[in-house]
Design a protein around this motif. Sequence first.
Motif, PDB file in Angstrom:
ATOM      1  N   ALA A 102      33.168   9.455 110.092  1.00 11.96           N
ATOM      2  CA  ALA A 102      34.572   9.805 110.331  1.00 11.96           C
ATOM      3  C   ALA A 102      34.945  11.063 109.554  1.00 11.96           C
ATOM      4  CB  ALA A 102      35.485   8.649 109.929  1.00 11.96           C
ATOM      5  N   ASN A 103      33.977  11.938 109.341  1.00  9.91           N
ATOM      6  CA  ASN A 103      34.194  13.198 108.632  1.00  9.91           C
ATOM      7  C   ASN A 103      34.639  12.972 107.196  1.00  9.91           C
ATOM      8  OD1 ASN A 103      34.137  16.061 108.623  1.00  9.91           O
ATOM      9  ND2 ASN A 103      36.343  16.175 108.991  1.00  9.91           N
ATOM     10  N   GLY A 104      34.166  11.851 106.622  1.00  7.93           N
ATOM     11  CA  GLY A 104      34.464  11.571 105.232  1.00  7.93           C
ATOM     12  C   GLY A 104      35.838  10.985 104.987  1.00  7.93           C
ATOM     13  N   ASP A 113      31.193   3.915 117.698  1.00  6.29           N
ATOM     14  CA  ASP A 113      30.033   3.097 117.357  1.00  6.29           C
ATOM     15  C   ASP A 113      29.435   3.470 116.006  1.00  6.29           C
ATOM     16  OD1 ASP A 113      30.357   1.801 119.744  1.00  6.29           O
ATOM     17  OD2 ASP A 113      28.651   2.749 120.758  1.00  6.29           O
ATOM     18  N   ALA A 114      29.397   4.773 115.713  1.00  6.19           N
ATOM     19  CA  ALA A 114      28.829   5.198 114.437  1.00  6.19           C
ATOM     20  C   ALA A 114      29.702   4.740 113.276  1.00  6.19           C
ATOM     21  CB  ALA A 114      28.663   6.722 114.418  1.00  6.19           C
ATOM     22  N   VAL A 115      31.010   4.835 113.447  1.00  8.94           N
ATOM     23  CA  VAL A 115      31.923   4.374 112.402  1.00  8.94           C
ATOM     24  C   VAL A 115      31.773   2.874 112.189  1.00  8.94           C
ATOM     25  CG1 VAL A 115      34.359   3.999 111.840  1.00  8.94           C
ATOM     26  CG2 VAL A 115      33.597   6.233 112.680  1.00  8.94           C
ATOM     27  N   LEU A 116      31.702   2.106 113.271  1.00  7.04           N
ATOM     28  CA  LEU A 116      31.539   0.655 113.143  1.00  7.04           C
ATOM     29  C   LEU A 116      30.245   0.316 112.410  1.00  7.04           C
ATOM     30  CD1 LEU A 116      32.718  -0.550 116.672  1.00  7.04           C
ATOM     31  CD2 LEU A 116      33.878  -0.937 114.495  1.00  7.04           C
ATOM     32  N   GLY A 117      29.176   1.050 112.698  1.00  3.07           N
ATOM     33  CA  GLY A 117      27.913   0.807 112.007  1.00  3.07           C
ATOM     34  C   GLY A 117      28.003   1.108 110.524  1.00  3.07           C
ATOM     35  N   ASP A 118      28.684   2.197 110.173  1.00  2.05           N
ATOM     36  CA  ASP A 118      28.830   2.578 108.774  1.00  2.05           C
ATOM     37  C   ASP A 118      29.678   1.564 108.013  1.00  2.05           C
ATOM     38  OD1 ASP A 118      28.370   5.324 107.102  1.00  2.05           O
ATOM     39  OD2 ASP A 118      30.218   4.343 106.470  1.00  2.05           O
ATOM     40  N   ASN A 363      40.862  16.195 103.067  1.00  2.00           N
ATOM     41  CA  ASN A 363      41.899  16.051 102.031  1.00  2.00           C
ATOM     42  C   ASN A 363      42.695  17.336 101.828  1.00  2.00           C
ATOM     43  OD1 ASN A 363      40.994  13.442 101.715  1.00  2.00           O
ATOM     44  ND2 ASN A 363      39.808  13.869  99.864  1.00  2.00           N
ATOM     45  N   LEU A 364      43.029  17.991 102.924  1.00  3.93           N
ATOM     46  CA  LEU A 364      43.827  19.209 102.889  1.00  3.93           C
ATOM     47  C   LEU A 364      45.239  18.900 102.393  1.00  3.93           C
ATOM     48  CD1 LEU A 364      44.179  22.254 103.727  1.00  3.93           C
ATOM     49  CD2 LEU A 364      44.973  21.383 105.945  1.00  3.93           C
ATOM     50  N   LEU A 365      45.738  19.721 101.461  1.00  4.63           N
ATOM     51  CA  LEU A 365      47.112  19.601 101.003  1.00  4.63           C
ATOM     52  C   LEU A 365      48.026  20.194 102.068  1.00  4.63           C
ATOM     53  CD1 LEU A 365      49.208  18.940  98.788  1.00  4.63           C
ATOM     54  CD2 LEU A 365      48.803  21.244  97.868  1.00  4.63           C
ATOM     55  N   LEU A 366      48.976  19.402 102.563  1.00  6.20           N
ATOM     56  CA  LEU A 366      49.837  19.840 103.653  1.00  6.20           C
ATOM     57  C   LEU A 366      51.164  20.377 103.124  1.00  6.20           C
ATOM     58  CD1 LEU A 366      49.279  16.895 106.181  1.00  6.20           C
ATOM     59  CD2 LEU A 366      48.132  19.114 106.119  1.00  6.20           C
TER      60      LEU A 366
END
Length: 608
Positions: A102-104, A113-118, A363-366
């Motif tokens: 999920a891009n960290g 599927d990749a997120v569920l596996g992680d 974690n960009l500061l908005l």
Amino acid sequence: MKLKLSFALTLIATALTPAMAADRPHNVILFVPDGMRSEMVTAANAPAMAALRDAGVAFSNSHSVFPTFTTANASVFATGHYLGDTGDFSNTIHTGYQVGPANGSVTPFLENDAVLGDVDEHFSGDYLNQETVMKAARKAGFNTAAVGKLGPTLIFDHTDRSGDSSVIADDPTGSAAGIPLAQWVKDGLAREGLALAAPSRGANGSVGSATVPGTVTANLAQQQWFADLFNKVILKKFKEDDRPFFAVFWSRDPDGSQHNQGDSLNAITPGINGPTALAGIKNADNNLQQIRDTLRALGLEATTDIIVSADHGFSTVSKQSDTSYAARIAYADVPQGFLPPGFLAKDIAHALGQKFWDPDQKNLLLGDAQHAKFSNGLIGDDPLAPRVIVAGNGGSDLIYLPQKTTKAGARALTRKIVDFLLSQDYVSGIFVDSRLGKFKGALSLRDINLEGSAATPRPAMVVNFKSFSFGCALPTTCSVEVADSTLQQGQGMHGSFSRGDTFNFTAANGPSFKQGFVDAAPVSNVDVSRTIAALLGLKIPDTGKLTGRVLTETMPGGAMPKVRTKTISSQPASNGLKTILQYQQVDRSWYFDAAGFPGRTLGLQPWP
């Protein structure tokens, strides 16, 4: 070699006992028309669903679980446990760690599927902390398969990703990101002249923007491939094997077409009742008819039960508020005065005087004129140790307090957030973790079965957003909700505690069910899994205690259960607002109708 084969067959025969020894169970198909509103099923809109319902069991009092999101209800379908046990609290949750696929982000979107596996790997191999009915069926010797929409399809047997056990086919099938297909499936696809990879959604995936309408096309090509795989390959092979089976077909439509429809850009009407949404309903209905036709052609109709149950209802998106700080700011890609994605996180950060960071942009500061990418937010001086995390989802959001602090400190922060939420016109109902204490104007997570044996972090609060009807004969078919989403006003969303979102379509037909029976008792998605397990003769151990019931009243000789109707109200806040929950109860199972502040939630009946 012969000894090994003989031993393997003996193991299979043993596995089929006792579930299949004396009385062979019927096959079961669960068909999920994602986002199908109950009262939209008519002979004109969805003739196949209407015919199945009218000839079999019609559930006139059906329920999604809240929060009314896809993976949350998929976890319920799969396990027969409420969300307090499964920990799949919404489509986007806080996992307590940075999820690589999920891009960290610490707030991953679970329809991947990749997120569920992680997430599985992080939580000891099973993030749900419950055995699914499909896994139990597979272990008992049934043929098993799940086909359809990315995310919920895999959840039914998410801990086995080999492709050699249950057939799992979803959006990335055939690519490196997909679950592998067994050789017999690939051979069957080739034999039928079908592609080995699932097609994309094509034009149906076009979401549009604030100035460009979304799709005007249903998810036709992708779903036809899934239907062909299911009917021409999987069901045909299951027939040849002559073994009982449990299979799931999860239709992305009408959900995908209702979400992305371009018939109503920035306007409430026609909203999710325009031609694109109706085409999505018809697309799902056609898939169901194809499955029924295949069962008839294969001689499986008399031995197969079909349960049709949507994961949730649906609403049209509203992006308007007179009280939101975030709505008063100008953004390059948001119509003036509309709520931007991540408005709740931005509003809370402003109210607390804290910085606002985006977990989905490293974690960009908005700044003031910036909004979150996917509605999520980290609030505090340090994004790696935020004071507050908001997981944005749509018709409701999750709030987490990840820092360990004193009980008094956590309660003080919660009080500030609750007071702020009570001041906002887009909020309609607040639920707080009972470990934080009681708060005027709010009920507890325990009241809605969100406190249980979950392995994933429990939210500190769930915030429900305002909902209403734009005016029609059946209000649940034209519900509107404020949604914390990247979608535009006029497009579609769900997740709220309105009856428009909790009133999903459910029906059943087959040899195990009564014919021409209307079940007026409350039922929910939690009951579907328990009923399937009973039909298959499976005994599944429970890790948690928040479970549904077997729908015995729908079976020949079954008696109607005793139903109790109840209302819970919080103490009023200083401004008079109070969260009210209306629900029904059968034995230990709760069925949530609607909740929120009086006058701000569709379907919430007047309260003294």
